[in-house]
Design an enzyme around this catalytic site. Sequence first.
Site, short mmCIF file in Angstrom:
data_model
loop_
_atom_site.label_atom_id
_atom_site.label_comp_id
_atom_site.label_asym_id
_atom_site.label_seq_id
_atom_site.Cartn_x
_atom_site.Cartn_y
_atom_site.Cartn_z
CD GLU A 94 -20.13 17.53 -32.70
OE1 GLU A 94 -19.79 18.39 -31.93
OE2 GLU A 94 -21.12 16.63 -32.45
CB CYS A 339 -27.07 6.95 -31.75
SG CYS A 339 -25.95 5.39 -32.55
#
Length: 349
Positions: A94, A339
């Site tokens: 990703e 994150c």
Amino acid sequence: MPSPEFSGPGLSGFPREELVSLLAPLPPYKAREIFAWIARGAESFDTMTNLGKNEREELSRRFSLYGTRCRARLDDPDGTVKLQITLHDGALIETVLLRDREGRGTACLSTQAGCPMGCVFCKTGALGFTRNLEAGEIVEQFLHLRRLNLGGPSHIVIMGMGEPLLNLGELRRALAVIMDKGGLGVSGRRITLSTSGLSREIRDLADSGPPLPLALSLTSAREELRGALMPAAEKLSNLKEALLYYQKKTRLRLTLEAALFRGLNTGAEEARAFRRFAQGLNVVVNLIPWNPVEGLLFRGLALREPSAAETGAFARLLEGEGLRVTRRFRRGRGVGGACGQLGSPSGTP
Ligand code: SAH
Ligand code: SF4
């Protein structure tokens, strides 16, 4: 790239002069033009009008331009876009485009499929390790993001899946392509590398470059807690030595990142430990309230994100210790693109 050239590793990861050697006996100036075409995202050799028909055919027979394919795009209402990318062997990674209010785009690039470091709070860590990415697979994340036409990206953070310093060889080649003025031309000052902390490789980067602003994922400055959260962590004293060396050599800004967990690493003792670790370094502390990942346990209990008040109080404690503090924008949560949330094959956060 929904590329007709998709079949195996591509030319996209070759630094300019490596490409010249690879494509010989094609004249060097033509190889350099191909390098520039790839940086512009050319779809196929056929679009490279400076090459003769025979040359184009010969090149198409021998090489692919790209080796990855964009499988899915997920848009968060906050403007963050996450792409899922299929590699030539079927592995999935990703990559994320973060956008701030001024419209500046930052690419968050992955360097490994999975990660072997095993940090207990990180989804990528929970996935385990599949393999290192090849240079082209890193470069193509940037190309896929640029192709969205959402502006930029003008900045890069190497903070996606994986520990970049475990893949320094291929990362260096990718950066040579990305930073080349005859190609993508992103300045090293706009590229931040985030690491969980490998002292040998930090010194290697200081010695052999490229010089990049570094972010250390400190998380906790208390040895025992850090070791429990990040089981592959090195001793703090080793890391400190390596960072002192890096900063002395490069004079670049250094960030200490801290993912924050409710009731775990937000107290006065932690703030004092941060100050001790930061002594002698020129740093900014970047606070990242933990982005929830389901199912991750620490000492038998579910991790929890801190409240805004807890985060704010810790920021003031750190400031009270004389440290500069910033807070991470919380973007991309809606698509599992914040994150530590990268890595779901299905794309559901
Ligand atoms: N492997 C590198 C870069 C990728 S992780 C590193 O660890 O630095 C990027 C950052 O995300 C690190 O600072 C890490 O501590 C943080 N992080 C990981 N999981 C997180 C989560 N669930 N919520 C918030 N931050 C997280
Ligand atoms: Fe790997 Fe970074 Fe996640 Fe730790 S935080 S498991 S080093 S990606």
